[in-house]
Design a protein around this motif. Structure first.
Motif, PDB file in Angstrom:
ATOM      1  N   ASN A  56       0.847  -1.195   0.000  1.00 26.85           N
ATOM      2  CA  ASN A  56       0.000   0.000   0.000  1.00 26.85           C
ATOM      3  C   ASN A  56       0.877   1.238   0.000  1.00 26.85           C
ATOM      4  OD1 ASN A  56      -1.934   1.929   0.153  1.00 26.85           O
ATOM      5  ND2 ASN A  56      -2.811   1.234   2.096  1.00 26.85           N
ATOM      6  N   GLY A  57       0.872   1.985  -1.122  1.00 21.97           N
ATOM      7  CA  GLY A  57       1.696   3.173  -1.261  1.00 21.97           C
ATOM      8  C   GLY A  57       0.991   4.460  -0.869  1.00 21.97           C
ATOM      9  N   VAL A  58      -0.244   4.357  -0.344  1.00 24.55           N
ATOM     10  CA  VAL A  58      -0.946   5.573   0.084  1.00 24.55           C
ATOM     11  C   VAL A  58      -0.224   6.145   1.301  1.00 24.55           C
ATOM     12  CG1 VAL A  58      -3.113   6.465   1.021  1.00 24.55           C
ATOM     13  CG2 VAL A  58      -3.138   4.837  -0.884  1.00 24.55           C
ATOM     14  N   SER A  59       0.044   7.470   1.257  1.00 23.76           N
ATOM     15  CA  SER A  59       0.902   8.084   2.258  1.00 23.76           C
ATOM     16  C   SER A  59       0.367   9.452   2.656  1.00 23.76           C
ATOM     17  CB  SER A  59       2.316   8.239   1.674  1.00 23.76           C
ATOM     18  OG  SER A  59       3.048   9.230   2.363  1.00 23.76           O
ATOM     19  N   SER A  60       0.576   9.842   3.885  1.00 18.34           N
ATOM     20  CA  SER A  60       0.166  11.178   4.349  1.00 18.34           C
ATOM     21  C   SER A  60       0.955  12.279   3.647  1.00 18.34           C
ATOM     22  CB  SER A  60       0.352  11.284   5.864  1.00 18.34           C
ATOM     23  OG  SER A  60       1.717  11.039   6.184  1.00 18.34           O
ATOM     24  N   LEU A  61       2.050  11.914   2.952  1.00 18.32           N
ATOM     25  CA  LEU A  61       2.775  12.906   2.152  1.00 18.32           C
ATOM     26  C   LEU A  61       1.910  13.396   0.992  1.00 18.32           C
ATOM     27  CD1 LEU A  61       6.213  11.065   1.821  1.00 18.32           C
ATOM     28  CD2 LEU A  61       5.785  13.181   3.110  1.00 18.32           C
ATOM     29  N   ASN A  62       0.954  12.564   0.571  1.00 15.57           N
ATOM     30  CA  ASN A  62       0.124  12.860  -0.604  1.00 15.57           C
ATOM     31  C   ASN A  62      -1.349  12.653  -0.253  1.00 15.57           C
ATOM     32  OD1 ASN A  62       2.498  13.087  -2.457  1.00 15.57           O
ATOM     33  ND2 ASN A  62       2.720  10.919  -1.920  1.00 15.57           N
ATOM     34  N   PRO A  63      -1.926  13.593   0.524  1.00 15.43           N
ATOM     35  CA  PRO A  63      -3.296  13.355   1.002  1.00 15.43           C
ATOM     36  C   PRO A  63      -4.344  13.287  -0.096  1.00 15.43           C
ATOM     37  CG  PRO A  63      -2.462  15.522   1.680  1.00 15.43           C
ATOM     38  CD  PRO A  63      -1.314  14.793   1.091  1.00 15.43           C
ATOM     39  N   HIS A  64      -4.037  13.814  -1.271  1.00 14.49           N
ATOM     40  CA  HIS A  64      -4.993  13.769  -2.388  1.00 14.49           C
ATOM     41  C   HIS A  64      -4.958  12.416  -3.114  1.00 14.49           C
ATOM     42  CE1 HIS A  64      -1.034  15.146  -3.625  1.00 14.49           C
ATOM     43  NE2 HIS A  64      -1.276  14.546  -4.782  1.00 14.49           N
ATOM     44  N   VAL A  65      -3.974  11.570  -2.796  1.00 14.40           N
ATOM     45  CA  VAL A  65      -3.874  10.241  -3.412  1.00 14.40           C
ATOM     46  C   VAL A  65      -4.609   9.255  -2.510  1.00 14.40           C
ATOM     47  CG1 VAL A  65      -2.327   8.405  -4.180  1.00 14.40           C
ATOM     48  CG2 VAL A  65      -1.678  10.810  -4.495  1.00 14.40           C
ATOM     49  N   LYS A  66      -5.655   8.620  -3.051  1.00 12.62           N
ATOM     50  CA  LYS A  66      -6.592   7.871  -2.211  1.00 12.62           C
ATOM     51  C   LYS A  66      -6.453   6.364  -2.304  1.00 12.62           C
ATOM     52  CE  LYS A  66      -8.560  11.757  -1.039  1.00 12.62           C
ATOM     53  NZ  LYS A  66      -8.232  12.340   0.295  1.00 12.62           N
ATOM     54  N   PHE A  67      -5.867   5.857  -3.363  1.00 12.09           N
ATOM     55  CA  PHE A  67      -5.890   4.402  -3.575  1.00 12.09           C
ATOM     56  C   PHE A  67      -4.634   3.953  -4.290  1.00 12.09           C
ATOM     57  CE2 PHE A  67      -7.078   0.900  -6.609  1.00 12.09           C
ATOM     58  CZ  PHE A  67      -7.214  -0.101  -5.666  1.00 12.09           C
ATOM     59  N   ASN A  68      -4.136   2.793  -3.898  1.00 10.70           N
ATOM     60  CA  ASN A  68      -2.984   2.177  -4.563  1.00 10.70           C
ATOM     61  C   ASN A  68      -3.118   0.664  -4.438  1.00 10.70           C
ATOM     62  OD1 ASN A  68       0.256   1.330  -3.499  1.00 10.70           O
ATOM     63  ND2 ASN A  68      -0.245   1.772  -5.618  1.00 10.70           N
TER      64      ASN A  68
END
Ligand code: FE
Ligand code: CA
Length: 503
Positions: free
Chosen positions: A440-452
């Motif tokens: 799972n590459g979802v990270s708080s660095l990229n809050p607009h990225v929702k799914f991986n």
């Protein structure tokens, strides 16, 4: 479907069209030439392109497919039924060695928003039947089922995803790049590239394309629906930028190599003559309307780009935001915004290659220099351009990264100010092998990225005037054949309200 005979062909209209009917006995002159299957593409309201290439010996090292220098007349038919009792268009095309005996017929005179079937005949042999679909008439917006995928490495896994796409009987399929890979053969993969060297000349690019096209799952997907294709880097060479090569091996003039790669790509794809390459250049970015429902802006982010800032890889790099740098080139940037501002349909789909949203790899700001993060001023101009035009229904479709992602596009990524579009990233058909469902590459660095998700497959979209229903479709394995497909994540994108919503 009943066996095809000369009698059904004549009854179907080829003879009445005044074309010389080839007797079946001439079959011995050329052995079965349709080893690469058939394809349709570039749907319009009145027709589409139909493609095939004559190649009785597709892997011959000279890249000529077992054909001689003689040109061959290829007959074609388009029918409203799979048995070809209702042939509505027919004609002939000439397959010449100049274009590796490929044919690209631009069929016209068909009705909008309909399904058709097509086939070819050459030297007494009849091709498999393909399905074409015309786009709906402007002023209408019927529901559209569109599948998109990318990154089909022949050695990394089987093309089961293509088989599953064919089974969905979509109106349209998009391939967003890395349709072939240029690398030398591996000794450890599930299949082995032909030729075994890294391809860099015309004969080798032709053989590699032909090898991919011999795959029955890929043939099924091409036969199932019209495709819109755009390339990424591996159709030529990993991470190349315009005429800047990605690495120094194999040696040679990169301009000559790119010309060979583009020519072989054109020869193997259902593209219009407007896309035929001239030397090392090929006009691949183009617009395709789907009635008043959607417009597909198919982008080319390789041919015109500046070299990767600070070199390839993931970097902290101030040059990445230099306003003079471009991924699209100035002409394509202007063309895209001008086209979007025309508001030709409810939805604007940008079919393109590399990750569009900002995606920080680490807290120090490291980002991929090959993606739009390496060309942030270009991205900013596009986003502000469509936002200031009042466009609320932009959906960016992306490939390249061999994993699925879903993101909200932000006017300002660092402040997270305002969602102005949506990005859907397809995983690969096979590149990367089986993957790992628990990554799972979802990270708080990229809050607009929702799914991986790190599995192979494709994305299914069902578009209406009010919403796009999105299903991320996956296979558990591709190093073993014939796994089933399943949906592991779904979203809804609402017209007028950009961004990802729960279904
Ligand atoms: Fe790839
Ligand atoms: Ca790529």
């Amino acid at each position: 479907m009943s066996p095809l005979t000369r009698r059904t062909l004549i009854a179907g209209g080829i003879a009445s069209a005044g074309v010389t009917v080839l007797a079946p006995t001439t079959a011995n002159a050329i052995s079965y030439p349709f080893t690469l299957g058939v394809a349709s593409g570039e749907p319009a309201a009145d027709g589409f392109v139909i493609w095939t290439r004559l190649a009785p010996s597709p892997l011959n090292a000279d890249g000529l497919g077992g054909m001689t220098s003689a040109s061959v007349t290829v007959e074609w038919q388009v029918s409203t039924d799979q048995r070809f009792t209702q042939v509505v268009r027919s004609g002939t095309a000439t397959a010449s060695q100049t274009w590796a005996h490929s044919v690209h017929v631009e069929v016209t005179g068909l009705l909008p928003g309909r399904e058709y079937f097509y086939r070819f005949r050459a030297a007494g042999h009849i091709s498999p039947v393909g399905r074409g679909v015309t786009s709906p008439a402007v002023g209408t917006s019927p529901s559209l089922t569109m599948l998109f995928t990318s990154c089909s490495h022949f050695e990394a896994g089987y093309f089961t995803a293509y088989r599953r796409m064919a089974e969905e009987n979509p109106h349209l399929i998009l391939h967003l790049g890395d349709y072939i890979y240029e690398g030398a053969a591996s000794t450890t993969a599930v299949r082995k590239h032909s030729p075994t060297v890294e391809i860099s000349n015309l004969a080798d690019y032709r053989v590699r394309h032909a090898q991919y096209k011999t795959d029955v799952d890929l043939q099924a997907a091409h036969a199932a629906a019209p495709w819109l294709v755009v390339w990424d880097d591996h159709e030529v060479e990993n991470n190349y930028a315009d005429l800047v090569r990605g690495n120094t091996s194999p040696a040679g003039d990169f301009k000559v190599r790119r010309a060979a790669a583009y020519k072989a790509y054109y020869e193997h794809m259902p593209l219009r003559a407007a896309q035929a390459p001239v030397a090392e250049n090929m006009q691949l970015y183009r617009r395709v309307r789907w009635g008043s429902l959607a417009t597909f802006h198919m982008l080319d982010t390789r041919q015109y780009r500046d070299d990767q800032a600070c070199g390839d890889g993931t970097k902290v790099c101030a040059d990445a935001s230099d306003p003079a740098r471009t991924l699209t080139g100035t002409a394509q940037e202007t063309w895209l915004l001008d086209g979007m501002r025309q508001k030709l349909g409810t939805w604007d789909f940008l079919g393109q290659q590399v990750f569009f949203a900002q995606r920080l790899a680490s807290a120090d700001g490291a980002k991929s220099m090959d993606s739009w993060d390496g060309y942030t001023a270009n991205r900013d101009r596009l986003q502000r351009g469509w936002d200031s035009a009042g466009l609320r229904n932009t959906v960016v479709l992306t490939g390249d990264v061999h994993k699925s992602w879903a993101s909200n596009l932000m006017l300002n990524y660092s402040t997270q100010d305002r969602i102005i579009g949506t990005e859907l990233v397809t995983t690969s058909v096979s590149s990367g092998g089986d993957g790992n469902a628990t990554d799972n590459g979802v990270s708080s660095l990229n809050p607009h990225v929702k799914f991986n998700k790190n599995l192979r497959g494709y994305v299914r979209t069902v578009t209406s005037p009010t919403q796009v229903n999105v299903d991320f479709r996956f296979l558990d394995r591709v190093t073993t054949r014939d796994y089933p497909i399943r949906t592991l994540k779904s979203y809804v994108i609402q017209a007028g309200n950009p961004g990802l919503q729960a279904p």
